[in-house]
Write a protein that holds these residues in place. Structure first.
Motif, PDB file in Angstrom:
ATOM      1  N   THR A 190       0.847  -1.203   0.000  1.00 52.43           N
ATOM      2  CA  THR A 190       0.000   0.000   0.000  1.00 52.43           C
ATOM      3  C   THR A 190       0.874   1.241   0.000  1.00 52.43           C
ATOM      4  OG1 THR A 190      -1.547  -1.249   1.370  1.00 52.43           O
ATOM      5  CG2 THR A 190      -1.929   1.125   1.205  1.00 52.43           C
ATOM      6  N   ALA A 191       1.748   1.367   1.009  1.00 52.98           N
ATOM      7  CA  ALA A 191       2.642   2.533   1.068  1.00 52.98           C
ATOM      8  C   ALA A 191       3.626   2.475  -0.099  1.00 52.98           C
ATOM      9  CB  ALA A 191       3.391   2.552   2.398  1.00 52.98           C
ATOM     10  N   HIS A 194       2.485   3.950  -3.310  1.00 56.74           N
ATOM     11  CA  HIS A 194       2.519   5.420  -3.347  1.00 56.74           C
ATOM     12  C   HIS A 194       3.896   5.914  -3.803  1.00 56.74           C
ATOM     13  CE1 HIS A 194       2.076   9.605  -2.220  1.00 56.74           C
ATOM     14  NE2 HIS A 194       3.224   9.500  -1.560  1.00 56.74           N
ATOM     15  N   VAL A 351      -5.085   2.465   7.127  1.00 62.56           N
ATOM     16  CA  VAL A 351      -4.605   3.695   6.471  1.00 62.56           C
ATOM     17  C   VAL A 351      -5.395   4.886   7.007  1.00 62.56           C
ATOM     18  CG1 VAL A 351      -4.324   4.893   4.267  1.00 62.56           C
ATOM     19  CG2 VAL A 351      -3.944   2.424   4.402  1.00 62.56           C
ATOM     20  N   LEU A 355      -4.141   8.472   0.492  1.00 65.49           N
ATOM     21  CA  LEU A 355      -3.014   8.142  -0.386  1.00 65.49           C
ATOM     22  C   LEU A 355      -3.037   9.040  -1.625  1.00 65.49           C
ATOM     23  CD1 LEU A 355      -3.389   4.324   0.010  1.00 65.49           C
ATOM     24  CD2 LEU A 355      -1.185   5.440   0.261  1.00 65.49           C
ATOM     25  N   PHE A 360      -0.671  10.707   4.317  1.00 67.45           N
ATOM     26  CA  PHE A 360      -1.310   9.538   4.926  1.00 67.45           C
ATOM     27  C   PHE A 360      -0.388   8.901   5.965  1.00 67.45           C
ATOM     28  CE2 PHE A 360       1.252   6.237   2.900  1.00 67.45           C
ATOM     29  CZ  PHE A 360       1.758   6.894   1.787  1.00 67.45           C
TER      30      PHE A 360
END
Ligand SMILES: Cc1cc2nc3c(=O)[nH]c(=O)nc-3n(C[C@H](O)[C@H](O)[C@H](O)COP(=O)(O)OP(=O)(O)OC[C@H]3O[C@@H](n4cnc5c(N)ncnc54)[C@H](O)[C@@H]3O)c2cc1C
Length: 397
Positions: A190-191, A194, A351, A355, A360
């Motif tokens: 997820t991170a 980004h 989260v 994002l 975030f």
């Protein structure tokens, strides 16, 4: 018989040893202190090597832990370009590369880490760089002329930072990594997704889920990177961001106990299996009150804070190293991340923020409990996580 005696011997010329020297003096210690470091520079911060020093924004001196005159002002004897070759922990004598034998009462081992070298076809060609020291950054910058093409191998923070810095210098960058998205191993997809978008938006080409097979070259210089998946990437230079290995060679030869995470085994007070001999930084595997078990972390802030804890314990204060580990990374001035943890592993993520807006936080949970937190521009969330982790261990954070 030793040639001379010092009260405290600090072995390794990096941040952990330097900050230990500083705290010995800040705490009023008046005995003799000698710091022995292998590199030609005085102790310096490594993070600029992939960031502002690499782009030429910061000078060499900006990276130094303290200005040159500080060492003399503090009466800390600084021996650069000098290695500790032998350590006799029974008689407490160190043999230096200068042939001098120095006896000591207490010692700190902070020998850091070395780059992980990959042995693949073509590895000896010119133009293939690893990055650990200021001198490596100099060599990369000299090769990184605008319009050239660089392949950067790796998907973690050094590889991504180098890709960003070289792009700023006008180099066309391609990243080749085993992970599907950058930072996946440390921070999850997820991170990581980004940061991958940020890199791609700035023109970095990314090939994930593939490994390095070897290099090809012309006239002794690298001209192509070949991947295990069959990609052939034309290039003028290569930077390897393939990790680091703790340097435990001296400790091992001296008979110190090693740990399961590749470091030198230490108590929560950073004391090794030999009383009065301490460790700090990348090669220190300590009983972490925050994690409830042995931990070894290769982060700037950890080396810095462990240097202080080691100094206090060299002075007999008996303090545990209960600081929550902190990490930061910058992709040029495009994006910055901060992180507290790290997690041994996590089973779910939460989260906070957005994002899409690039602001975030990701809270990493294991069995419903916070294990780590990453923040991009949400310092309040990071601080809350740090306090939560510290409170659990009863530490100061
Ligand atoms: C390019 C780069 C970028 C980084 N960026 C970040 C970042 O953004 N954020 C972050 O948190 N961390 C970052 N880090 C990690 C961080 O810099 C390290 O965790 C930190 O430098 C560790 O400090 P240390 O003192 O333990 O070891 P080191 O800095 O490795 O210092 C150890 C020193 O000991 C010397 N030595 C070894 N053996 C001997 C011997 N026998 N005798 C004498 N000297 C010896 C070595 O030559 C070395 O100079 C980065 C690292 C690199 C390489």
């Amino acid at each position: 018989m030793a040639d001379r005696h010092v009260d405290v011997l600090l072995i390794g010329g990096g941040l952990a040893a330097a900050n230990c020297a500083r705290w010995l003096r800040e705490e009023g210690f008046e005995g003799s202190v000698t710091l022995v470091g292998r590199e030609p520079d005085p102790p310096y911060n490594r993070p600029p090597c992939s960031k502002a020093y690499l782009t030429g924004k910061d000078t060499r001196e900006d990276a130094y832990f303290r200005p040159n005159e500080w060492w003399e002002e503090q009466s800390v004897e600084l021996l650069t370009k000098t290695s500790v070759m032998r350590l006799d922990l029974e008689d407490r004598v160190a043999g230096l590369s200068t042939q001098e034998e120095v006896s000591f009462d207490r010692a700190l081992l902070a020998t850091g880490a070395n780059v992980r070298l990959l042995r693949v076809e073509g590895t000896g060609l010119d133009g293939i760089h690893y990055l650990r020291a200021l001198g490596n950054a100099d060599a990369i910058r000299a090769d990184a002329q605008p319009g050239r093409r660089a392949v950067i191998v790796g998907g973690s923070y050094i590889a991504t930072e180098v890709a960003a810095s070289l792009t700023v210098l006008g180099v066309e960058c391609t990243l080749l990594m085993q992970e599907d998205v950058v930072h996946e191993r440390s921070f999850g997809a997820t991170a990581g997704g980004h940061f991958q978008r940020v890199l791609e938006e700035h023109g970095v080409t990314i090939h994930g889920g593939d490994g390095l097979a070897g290099f090809e070259g012309a006239d002794g210089r690298v001209s192509r990177v070949v991947s295990e998946g069959g990609l052939v990437l034309d290039c003028d230079l290569v930077v390897m961001g393939t990790g680091a290995v703790p340097d435990t060679m001296l400790a091992k030869r001296a008979g110190l106990e090693l740990g399961e995470r590749g470091g030198v085994r230490c108590s929560a007070r950073l004391e090794t299996s030999v009383a009065g001999v301490f460790c700090a930084g990348d090669m220190c595997e300590y009983d972490s009150p925050i994690h409830g078990g042995p931990m070894r972390i290769e982060h700037w802030d950890v080396a810095f804070n462990q240097g202080r804890t080691a100094a206090l314990n060299i002075l007999g204060r008996g303090v545990d190293h209960d600081v929550v580990p902190y990490f930061f990374s910058d992709l040029a001035d495009w994006a910055s991340l901060e992180y507290v943890g790290p997690a041994f592993g996590w089973d779910s993520e939460e989260v906070l923020g957005s994002l899409d807006d690039g602001e975030f936080a990701v809270r990493y949970l294991r069995d419903g409990r916070l294990a780590a937190c990453l923040s991009v521009g949400r310092s309040d969330d990071l601080e809350a996580a740090r306090e939560e982790l510290a409170a659990r261990a009863g530490g100061a954070g």
